[in-house]
Design a protein around this motif. Structure first.
Motif, PDB file in Angstrom:
ATOM      1  N   LEU A 286       0.592   3.551  -6.511  1.00 35.32           N
ATOM      2  CA  LEU A 286       1.966   3.602  -6.015  1.00 35.32           C
ATOM      3  C   LEU A 286       2.972   3.473  -7.163  1.00 35.32           C
ATOM      4  CD1 LEU A 286       3.843   3.768  -3.593  1.00 35.32           C
ATOM      5  CD2 LEU A 286       3.634   1.292  -3.347  1.00 35.32           C
TER       6      LEU A 286
ATOM      7  N   GLU B 177       6.437   2.372   3.313  1.00 36.23           N
ATOM      8  CA  GLU B 177       6.888   2.552   4.683  1.00 36.23           C
ATOM      9  C   GLU B 177       7.622   1.318   5.189  1.00 36.23           C
ATOM     10  OE1 GLU B 177       6.809   5.253   6.658  1.00 36.23           O
ATOM     11  OE2 GLU B 177       6.021   6.353   4.959  1.00 36.23           O
TER      12      GLU B 177
ATOM     13  N   ASP C  33       3.313   6.802  -8.809  1.00 36.19           N
ATOM     14  CA  ASP C  33       4.157   7.692  -8.011  1.00 36.19           C
ATOM     15  C   ASP C  33       5.641   7.343  -8.160  1.00 36.19           C
ATOM     16  OD1 ASP C  33       1.934   9.041  -7.113  1.00 36.19           O
ATOM     17  OD2 ASP C  33       1.842   7.974  -5.190  1.00 36.19           O
TER      18      ASP C  33
ATOM     19  N   LYS D 210       0.820  -1.210   0.000  1.00 40.12           N
ATOM     20  CA  LYS D 210       0.000   0.000   0.000  1.00 40.12           C
ATOM     21  C   LYS D 210       0.857   1.265   0.000  1.00 40.12           C
ATOM     22  CE  LYS D 210      -3.793  -2.318   2.312  1.00 40.12           C
ATOM     23  NZ  LYS D 210      -3.221  -3.636   2.138  1.00 40.12           N
ATOM     24  N   ASP D 211       2.017   1.184   0.640  1.00 37.76           N
ATOM     25  CA  ASP D 211       2.982   2.275   0.618  1.00 37.76           C
ATOM     26  C   ASP D 211       4.370   1.669   0.794  1.00 37.76           C
ATOM     27  OD1 ASP D 211       3.092   1.589   3.264  1.00 37.76           O
ATOM     28  OD2 ASP D 211       2.186   3.419   4.007  1.00 37.76           O
TER      29      ASP D 211
END
Length: 141
Positions: free
Chosen positions: A85, A65, A88, A62-63
């Motif tokens: 993502l 991190e 991005d 999802k990200d």
């Protein structure tokens, strides 16, 4: 490139190139192979980092991190690629590589300008040794 590929290019392709091509073509081949070799140096390791982050995004992250930690998301379901993502990441890649290209391009033009100015000064010299020394100095700086 892996070391085995480089060795193959050195011991396999180089004798063929030297035998089959004219000297001008060999020089051009050396020029292109040098540019390709320098590409990996100028990359500064961004390629490996972007490949890892893209793999996480294709895995459904999802990200990013969790990218720096050893933690894993606990899930039993199969995740779909995270297209947002990925978008991005690709835009970040474009941003970084465009600026990196500009920096290298400007740096090379500044170096070439210095070399040509030094060689202009060298050509006005009468001594062949001065010409060689000054052109070498122009290449170094």
């Amino acid at each position: 490139m892996s070391y085995s590929t480089k060795a193959l290019a050195l011991f396999g392709v180089l004798p063929l190139v030297l035998k089959q091509f004219a000297p001008g073509d060999v020089v051009l081949w050396y020029l292109f192979s040098t540019i390709i070799s320098l590409q990996s140096i100028v990359d500064f390791g961004f390629r490996q980092t972007f490949l890892r982050v893209i793999s996480y995004a294709f895995g459904g992250a999802k990200d990013i991190e969790l990218f720096g930690s050893n933690q894993k998301e606990k899930t039993d379901e199969e995740l779909e690629p995270n297209i947002a993502l990925l978008t991005d990441i690709v835009s970040t890649m474009k941003y970084i590589y465009v600026r990196l290209t500009l920096v290298v391009y400007i740096n090379e033009h500044i170096r070439n300008l210095g070399f040509y100015k030094t060689c202009e000064r060298c050509s006005q010299s009468n001594s062949g040794l001065d010409l060689l020394d000054n052109c070498y100095f122009g290449l170094m700086y």
